[in-house]
Each structure stands twice: as C-alpha cells, then as structure tokens.
Design a protein around this motif. Sequence first.
Motif, PDB file in Angstrom:
ATOM      1  N   LEU A  83       0.840  -1.205   0.000  1.00  0.00           N
ATOM      2  CA  LEU A  83       0.000   0.000   0.000  1.00  0.00           C
ATOM      3  C   LEU A  83       0.875   1.256   0.000  1.00  0.00           C
ATOM      4  CD1 LEU A  83      -2.821  -0.913   2.576  1.00  0.00           C
ATOM      5  CD2 LEU A  83      -3.087  -0.529   0.131  1.00  0.00           C
ATOM      6  N   GLN A  84       2.070   1.141   0.585  1.00  0.00           N
ATOM      7  CA  GLN A  84       2.965   2.304   0.613  1.00  0.00           C
ATOM      8  C   GLN A  84       3.644   2.509  -0.733  1.00  0.00           C
ATOM      9  OE1 GLN A  84       5.434   2.600   4.307  1.00  0.00           O
ATOM     10  NE2 GLN A  84       4.363   0.724   4.810  1.00  0.00           N
ATOM     11  N   ARG A  85       4.069   1.402  -1.325  1.00  0.00           N
ATOM     12  CA  ARG A  85       4.652   1.471  -2.669  1.00  0.00           C
ATOM     13  C   ARG A  85       4.529   0.076  -3.293  1.00  0.00           C
ATOM     14  NH1 ARG A  85      10.432   3.045  -2.482  1.00  0.00           N
ATOM     15  NH2 ARG A  85      10.813   0.864  -2.052  1.00  0.00           N
ATOM     16  N   PRO A  86       3.793  -0.035  -4.417  1.00  0.00           N
ATOM     17  CA  PRO A  86       3.621  -1.361  -5.021  1.00  0.00           C
ATOM     18  C   PRO A  86       4.971  -1.957  -5.420  1.00  0.00           C
ATOM     19  CG  PRO A  86       2.200   0.281  -6.060  1.00  0.00           C
ATOM     20  CD  PRO A  86       3.152   1.029  -5.174  1.00  0.00           C
ATOM     21  N   PHE A  87       5.087  -3.268  -5.298  1.00  0.00           N
ATOM     22  CA  PHE A  87       6.324  -3.937  -5.719  1.00  0.00           C
ATOM     23  C   PHE A  87       5.988  -5.308  -6.280  1.00  0.00           C
ATOM     24  CE2 PHE A  87       5.532  -5.066  -1.316  1.00  0.00           C
ATOM     25  CZ  PHE A  87       5.747  -6.424  -1.282  1.00  0.00           C
ATOM     26  N   GLN A  88       6.917  -5.852  -7.038  1.00  0.00           N
ATOM     27  CA  GLN A  88       6.750  -7.206  -7.576  1.00  0.00           C
ATOM     28  C   GLN A  88       7.911  -8.071  -7.118  1.00  0.00           C
ATOM     29  OE1 GLN A  88       6.156  -6.309 -11.859  1.00  0.00           O
ATOM     30  NE2 GLN A  88       4.144  -7.243 -11.508  1.00  0.00           N
ATOM     31  N   ILE A  89       7.697  -9.399  -7.198  1.00  0.00           N
ATOM     32  CA  ILE A  89       8.736 -10.337  -6.776  1.00  0.00           C
ATOM     33  C   ILE A  89       9.234 -11.082  -8.016  1.00  0.00           C
ATOM     34  CG2 ILE A  89       9.315 -12.178  -5.142  1.00  0.00           C
ATOM     35  CD1 ILE A  89       7.772 -10.151  -3.652  1.00  0.00           C
ATOM     36  N   HIS A  90      10.496 -10.939  -8.326  1.00  0.00           N
ATOM     37  CA  HIS A  90      11.092 -11.649  -9.465  1.00  0.00           C
ATOM     38  C   HIS A  90      11.598 -12.999  -8.949  1.00  0.00           C
ATOM     39  CE1 HIS A  90      10.826  -7.993 -11.886  1.00  0.00           C
ATOM     40  NE2 HIS A  90      10.964  -7.408 -10.705  1.00  0.00           N
ATOM     41  N   LEU A  91      11.154 -14.057  -9.608  1.00  0.00           N
ATOM     42  CA  LEU A  91      11.407 -15.417  -9.110  1.00  0.00           C
ATOM     43  C   LEU A  91      12.373 -16.148 -10.003  1.00  0.00           C
ATOM     44  CD1 LEU A  91       8.160 -17.353  -8.363  1.00  0.00           C
ATOM     45  CD2 LEU A  91       9.785 -16.337  -6.772  1.00  0.00           C
ATOM     46  N   SER A  92      13.444 -16.650  -9.423  1.00  0.00           N
ATOM     47  CA  SER A  92      14.285 -17.547 -10.188  1.00  0.00           C
ATOM     48  C   SER A  92      14.025 -18.940  -9.644  1.00  0.00           C
ATOM     49  CB  SER A  92      15.744 -17.133 -10.001  1.00  0.00           C
ATOM     50  OG  SER A  92      16.570 -18.235 -10.051  1.00  0.00           O
ATOM     51  N   ALA A 122      16.843 -12.432 -12.935  1.00  0.00           N
ATOM     52  CA  ALA A 122      16.041 -11.874 -11.823  1.00  0.00           C
ATOM     53  C   ALA A 122      16.767 -10.658 -11.241  1.00  0.00           C
ATOM     54  CB  ALA A 122      15.812 -12.927 -10.743  1.00  0.00           C
ATOM     55  N   LEU A 123      18.096 -10.758 -11.107  1.00  0.00           N
ATOM     56  CA  LEU A 123      18.874  -9.637 -10.554  1.00  0.00           C
ATOM     57  C   LEU A 123      18.884  -8.459 -11.540  1.00  0.00           C
ATOM     58  CD1 LEU A 123      21.952 -11.304  -8.828  1.00  0.00           C
ATOM     59  CD2 LEU A 123      19.690 -10.819  -7.920  1.00  0.00           C
ATOM     60  N   ALA A 124      18.936  -8.775 -12.842  1.00  0.00           N
ATOM     61  CA  ALA A 124      18.913  -7.694 -13.848  1.00  0.00           C
ATOM     62  C   ALA A 124      17.583  -6.940 -13.754  1.00  0.00           C
ATOM     63  CB  ALA A 124      19.119  -8.271 -15.243  1.00  0.00           C
ATOM     64  N   SER A 125      16.483  -7.670 -13.476  1.00  0.00           N
ATOM     65  CA  SER A 125      15.181  -7.008 -13.341  1.00  0.00           C
ATOM     66  C   SER A 125      15.184  -6.044 -12.160  1.00  0.00           C
ATOM     67  CB  SER A 125      14.068  -8.042 -13.129  1.00  0.00           C
ATOM     68  OG  SER A 125      14.020  -8.906 -14.224  1.00  0.00           O
ATOM     69  N   LEU A 126      15.920  -6.400 -11.095  1.00  0.00           N
ATOM     70  CA  LEU A 126      15.984  -5.497  -9.940  1.00  0.00           C
ATOM     71  C   LEU A 126      16.726  -4.209 -10.289  1.00  0.00           C
ATOM     72  CD1 LEU A 126      16.657  -7.686  -6.788  1.00  0.00           C
ATOM     73  CD2 LEU A 126      14.501  -6.926  -7.778  1.00  0.00           C
ATOM     74  N   ALA A 127      17.709  -4.331 -11.190  1.00  0.00           N
ATOM     75  CA  ALA A 127      18.468  -3.136 -11.566  1.00  0.00           C
ATOM     76  C   ALA A 127      17.543  -2.144 -12.275  1.00  0.00           C
ATOM     77  CB  ALA A 127      19.648  -3.515 -12.450  1.00  0.00           C
ATOM     78  N   SER A 128      16.584  -2.672 -13.087  1.00  0.00           N
ATOM     79  CA  SER A 128      15.683  -1.733 -13.771  1.00  0.00           C
ATOM     80  C   SER A 128      14.420  -1.440 -12.962  1.00  0.00           C
ATOM     81  CB  SER A 128      15.345  -2.232 -15.181  1.00  0.00           C
ATOM     82  OG  SER A 128      15.211  -3.618 -15.200  1.00  0.00           O
ATOM     83  N   ASN A 129      14.168  -2.213 -11.902  1.00  0.00           N
ATOM     84  CA  ASN A 129      13.007  -1.966 -11.026  1.00  0.00           C
ATOM     85  C   ASN A 129      13.495  -1.930  -9.577  1.00  0.00           C
ATOM     86  OD1 ASN A 129      10.650  -2.422 -13.066  1.00  0.00           O
ATOM     87  ND2 ASN A 129      12.037  -4.162 -13.341  1.00  0.00           N
TER      88      ASN A 129
END
Length: 265
Positions: A83-92, A122-129
Amino acid sequence: MTLDALRNRIDTIDAEVHALLMERARMAADIAATKGDLRSATIIQPDREARVLKRRFDDHDGVLPLPIIAHIWRTVISGVSGLQRPFQIHLSDSGDGVARDVARFWFGFQAGLVPADTAASALASLASNPGDLAVVPLAGGDGWWTGLGETAHVVARLHAPGRESDHCFLIGGALIGRSTEGATLYRAALGSTGDVPDIDGVDIIDTVSGPGGAHALIASRLPEETVDKAWREATGIDSRPLAIGGFDPDLISVAGVAAQSSRSE
Ligand SMILES: C=C(O[C@@H]1C=C(C(=O)O)C=C[C@H]1O)C(=O)O
C-alpha cells in the motif's frame, strides 16, 4: 452452547479481527507520509519486518500452529508494504517450485510474481526496477551472488515451512531497505588455489570459481573491520570482502521451529 451460538461467536470475532486489520492497513498512508520520499529505501524495511514477526513468534501461545501465524503476518506485512509502494517479486525457480513456495509463504497470493529464467536475469530485473524484490534459491551453484553489490543486496534468508533445507535468498533492489541486524553477508575473493579459510565466527555459505577468479559467499556477525582483517590474514589476499547484504539467522531458526511444530501436529 449450540452450533448456531458458537458460529455467531465466530462471526463476531471475525468482524473484530477484520476491523483491526483494516485499522492497521489504514496506517500505511500515515506511515508512508512520515517516511517522506516514496522513492526511498525506508518504505520497505526488512529489519522492522523481522522484528514485527519475531514479536509474534515470541508472544505466541495457542492452538494455531506457528507457521499459520507467520503466514498470516507475512501476508499482512506484504499488503501493508504494497500500500505504501507497489512492488513485484522476481522469481528464479530451478523447476522444483521452491522459490515460488517461499514467495507465496512470505508475500501471500496477492503479490505479483514475475518468473525469471535465471538468477542473473532476476537480478537484472531489480536493476531496472529498484523498488522490487527477488527470491533466488542458493542451490544451483552458479555463484549468482557475485552479481550483488550496488543495485541489489540480500535482505533475508528464507524457506517455506517443511522445506527448511531449501534455502532461498530474498534480494532487494536499490530502493529496498538494507538489513543491518543479524549477520552481514560478504562476497570475498579466494586465492588462486581456491582454498577456503577456516575463521572463527565466519561461515562459508557457498563458493564459486570462474573467469573472475574464485569467490566465497560468507556470513558473519563480527564487525566488518574484524572480518576484513581476519580474511586478509587467512587468505593472504589484498582485497576487502564486499558487504552484499545481511539476514537475521534468528528469524530463520524461529521459522524452522515453526515448521517443525507444524509437522508434529
Ligand atoms: C509499516 C511500515 O512499513 C513496512 C511495513 C511493515 C509492517 O507492515 O509492519 C513493516 C516495515 C515496512 O516494511 C513500517 O516501516 O513500520
């Protein structure tokens, strides 16, 4: 008491629990406002989440098994954080569903899961998100953790109940709070022989050797300077172990106890 009377009591309790949950959730807006900038690493704070959960474990006394309490609170915390800030979970996921089980247990079914083919992607996705998280199993041995540092860091070591030997690491992007309590994780260079030193208070979690040389993933509760000095002395290498996050070993051990209590029911 009759069945109807007992069910009426359950209906009343449900209404009270629901109202309290909504009161807790409504606080998310005030909490976010107090924290200020929504693009800051104070929004999702693994240390505080771990303390909230451990208090529930410590206070627990009743007929519901601890894993249920853990799952309920993890789902609530995940929702309030979202609710404070939406986030997603990248799964390997290595195909065995471990990372998915862990993610569902710790974040609930409402959390958005984004499958990734490899830990590196998954780690590359964190760099852009940078406000997102990733769940990555340690197993696999490709040393994905050598990619941690600036844009991603370990915030917890997790497992799902009943799968306590299948550890996953929870990785936060740059906008996720860093764990400062518990053990610090480091990426540390090994000598050309790849020999792993034996240092009191330093646990070797994984090793990898590749074109960039051999490295160890180590964890310690000792001060950073002490780890640095001991590692340099033991390996003879003039390279500082790089802190890449942390995790609370007490949290995972409590969750381990929780898993055992569920199996013995
Ligand atoms: C509510 C907060 O924000 C997030 C949600 C938390 C919770 O639901 O208990 C705890 C820590 C943060 O990740 C907070 O920082 O206290």
